[in-house]
Write an enzyme that holds these catalytic residues in place. Structure first.
Site, PDB file in Angstrom:
ATOM      1  N   ALA A 160       0.845  -1.197   0.000  1.00  0.00           N
ATOM      2  CA  ALA A 160       0.000   0.000   0.000  1.00  0.00           C
ATOM      3  C   ALA A 160       0.880   1.246   0.000  1.00  0.00           C
ATOM      4  O   ALA A 160       2.086   1.163  -0.203  1.00  0.00           O
ATOM      5  CB  ALA A 160      -0.918  -0.019   1.218  1.00  0.00           C
ATOM      6  N   ASN A 161       0.301   2.402   0.207  1.00  0.00           N
ATOM      7  CA  ASN A 161       1.063   3.654   0.307  1.00  0.00           C
ATOM      8  C   ASN A 161       0.386   4.563   1.322  1.00  0.00           C
ATOM      9  O   ASN A 161      -0.643   4.210   1.900  1.00  0.00           O
ATOM     10  CB  ASN A 161       1.190   4.318  -1.073  1.00  0.00           C
ATOM     11  N   ARG A 162       0.957   5.742   1.532  1.00  0.00           N
ATOM     12  CA  ARG A 162       0.533   6.611   2.630  1.00  0.00           C
ATOM     13  C   ARG A 162      -0.671   7.495   2.312  1.00  0.00           C
ATOM     14  O   ARG A 162      -1.023   8.365   3.093  1.00  0.00           O
ATOM     15  CB  ARG A 162       1.684   7.521   3.056  1.00  0.00           C
TER      16      ARG A 162
END
Ligand code: CTP
Ligand code: CA
Length: 226
Positions: free
Chosen positions: A33-35
């Site tokens: 995933a990412n932020r």
């Protein structure tokens, strides 16, 4: 908002927005995933609804409530997001604010990976479809106004110009996500990049960026078909 009798700058328009990160499975319990928090994309959806549009929000996994008056479709992966976008078309305006994972695991395991093997599990990655470029390059059914985002940590304007050309969209909203504070934070400093130039806005709360962006877009959107 968005009803037959809606009023406002985007009354009668269908606006499609992507928001949030995507999750790409490694196995049934793990993902890449990412932020991205979805705050900016969700704020844009709310602002479009407030401007009278019928809004479809395709959201990756976020911890935000669905915006009031917005049809929100929840997806996990990039490929699910692309399918949901294509199902939601046609649209008058499409805004791609999601931080789509660039890569997914080639063969996600159907059972949980265990650490009892001798070797570390290798993760081989393949590239995800580019949702923005796919929609912007459609031969038929391309939304008349296609807006992309560019999250960069360096050379923000140059990279945004390159993305504008490569992805075939009409406007790129570029922001500098280097340092801390933008991803997950409440303020954003954006540059509006088109083939005719760059407009830089002051640092503003994401809600204010959303309202201004919807005003700006309402001014650009081709007149509604009768
Ligand atoms: N985007 C998309 N689908 C992808 C990747 C990106 O729709 N698979 C969209 C994003 O929603 C955004 C724009 O493309 O509107 C730019 O995303 P960005 O991550 O900045 O660009 P990339 O082309 O992925 O390039 P890179 O991450 O290498 O800078
Ligand atoms: Ca990317």
């Amino acid at each position: 908002p968005g009803g037959e009798h809606a009023t406002g700058a985007l009354a009668g328009r269908h606006v499609l927005i992507t928001s949030g990160p995507t999750h790409e499975p490694i196995d049934p319990v793990r993902y890449i995933a990412n932020r991205s928090s979805g705050k900016q994309g969700h704020a844009i959806a709310a602002a479009a609804a407030a401007a009278g549009a019928r809004v479809t929000l395709i959201s990756g996994p976020v911890s935000l409530p669905d915006p009031a008056g917005v049809e929100t479709i929840h997806v996990e992966s990039a490929r699910e997001m692309l399918n949901a976008v294509e199902t939601a078309l046609p649209a008058d305006i499409a805004i791609f604010a999601a931080a789509v994972a660039d890569w997914r695991v080639a063969d996600a395991a159907s059972d949980k990976l265990k650490k009892d093997g001798k070797a570390l599990p290798p993760l081989s990655l393949v590239e995800n479809p580019d949702i923005l470029a796919t929609v912007a390059h459609r031969k038929s059914g391309r939304p008349p106004l296609v807006v992309g985002f560019a999250a960069e940590t360096q050379n923000v304007i140059d990279y945004a110009r390159a993305k504008l050309a490569r992805k075939g969209c009409d406007l790129i909203v570029a922001n500098d996500v280097g340092g801390t504070g933008v991803m997950g934070g409440d303020a954003n400093t954006v540059h509006l990049v088109t083939t005719s130039g760059v407009e830089t806005w002051p640092t503003l709360p994401k809600g204010e960026v959303a309202t201004r962006l919807i005003d700006h877009i309402a001014g650009l959107a081709p007149a509604r078909q009768a």
